[in-house]
Design a protein around this motif. Structure first.
Motif, PDB file in Angstrom:
ATOM      1  N   HIS A 235     -14.776 -38.939  20.843  1.00 44.73           N
ATOM      2  CA  HIS A 235     -15.583 -39.938  20.154  1.00 44.73           C
ATOM      3  C   HIS A 235     -16.735 -40.345  21.067  1.00 44.73           C
ATOM      4  CE1 HIS A 235     -15.988 -43.415  17.323  1.00 44.73           C
ATOM      5  NE2 HIS A 235     -16.697 -43.833  18.346  1.00 44.73           N
ATOM      6  N   VAL A 236     -17.933 -40.286  20.533  1.00 42.26           N
ATOM      7  CA  VAL A 236     -19.115 -40.663  21.312  1.00 42.26           C
ATOM      8  C   VAL A 236     -19.865 -41.768  20.564  1.00 42.26           C
ATOM      9  CG1 VAL A 236     -21.286 -39.841  22.301  1.00 42.26           C
ATOM     10  CG2 VAL A 236     -19.331 -38.286  22.151  1.00 42.26           C
ATOM     11  N   HIS A 237     -20.147 -42.864  21.237  1.00 39.80           N
ATOM     12  CA  HIS A 237     -20.929 -43.943  20.636  1.00 39.80           C
ATOM     13  C   HIS A 237     -22.401 -43.571  20.780  1.00 39.80           C
ATOM     14  CE1 HIS A 237     -17.134 -45.945  20.928  1.00 39.80           C
ATOM     15  NE2 HIS A 237     -17.188 -45.981  22.251  1.00 39.80           N
TER      16      HIS A 237
ATOM     17  N   CYS B  92     -21.639 -43.312  15.373  1.00 39.35           N
ATOM     18  CA  CYS B  92     -20.678 -42.624  16.227  1.00 39.35           C
ATOM     19  C   CYS B  92     -20.663 -41.153  15.869  1.00 39.35           C
ATOM     20  CB  CYS B  92     -19.268 -43.163  16.002  1.00 39.35           C
ATOM     21  SG  CYS B  92     -19.123 -44.923  16.239  1.00 39.35           S
TER      22      CYS B  92
HETATM   23 NI    NI Z   1     -18.337 -45.320  18.406  1.00 36.53          NI
END
Ligand code: NI
Length: 138
Positions: A90-92, A98
């Protein structure tokens, strides 16, 4: 790897020039490796056209984590399909968006069903699924 065999291929000059330009842009060191990869790609596509074949997949989702209940739904799906979900990242991306990449393994039909349920969730802006052979035998 099994033993190597050399083959000769006759190609139209224009087609070969286009191929050479393509593989140059893709940073291939030589034609042989590019042709091997093309063949594997085609075999993988053929293999994964069988819904009962074993495969792996990357599911790429871009979504707004403020979308009502979306993060919870995605989490719940992964928790209830532990056998098929190998990993996820998961990458913000920014304040709202996201990127989630979920790696699936299993029969093509199970991957299609689960990934389809993920990409079609309300709030998912972009969804892409890349299914490929596990590499066994190719
Ligand atoms: Ni995120």
């Amino acid at each position: 790897m099994s033993e190597l065999e050399r083959i000769g291929i006759s190609l139209d000059k224009t087609l070969l020039d286009m191929f050479d330009e393509l593989i140059r842009r893709q940073s291939y060191q030589n034609r042989s490796e590019a042709i091997r990869d093309l063949i594997r790609e085609r075999l993988s596509t053929e293999e994964t056209s069988n819904v009962n074949a074993k495969a792996v997949a990357g599911v790429f989702l871009v979504y707004d984590h403020h979308a009502a209940g979306l993060s919870d739904k995605l989490n719940a799906m992964q928790h209830s399909h532990l056998y098929h979900v190998i990993s996820s990242i998961h990458v913000h991306l920014d304040h709202h968006n996201c990127l989630e990449i979920i790696i699936l393994k299993g029969k093509v039909k199970d991957i299609q069903k689960l990934s389809g349920a993920m990409t079609s969730l309300r709030g998912v802006k972009l969804g892409k699924v890349n299914i490929m052979s596990t590499g066994e035998g190719i």
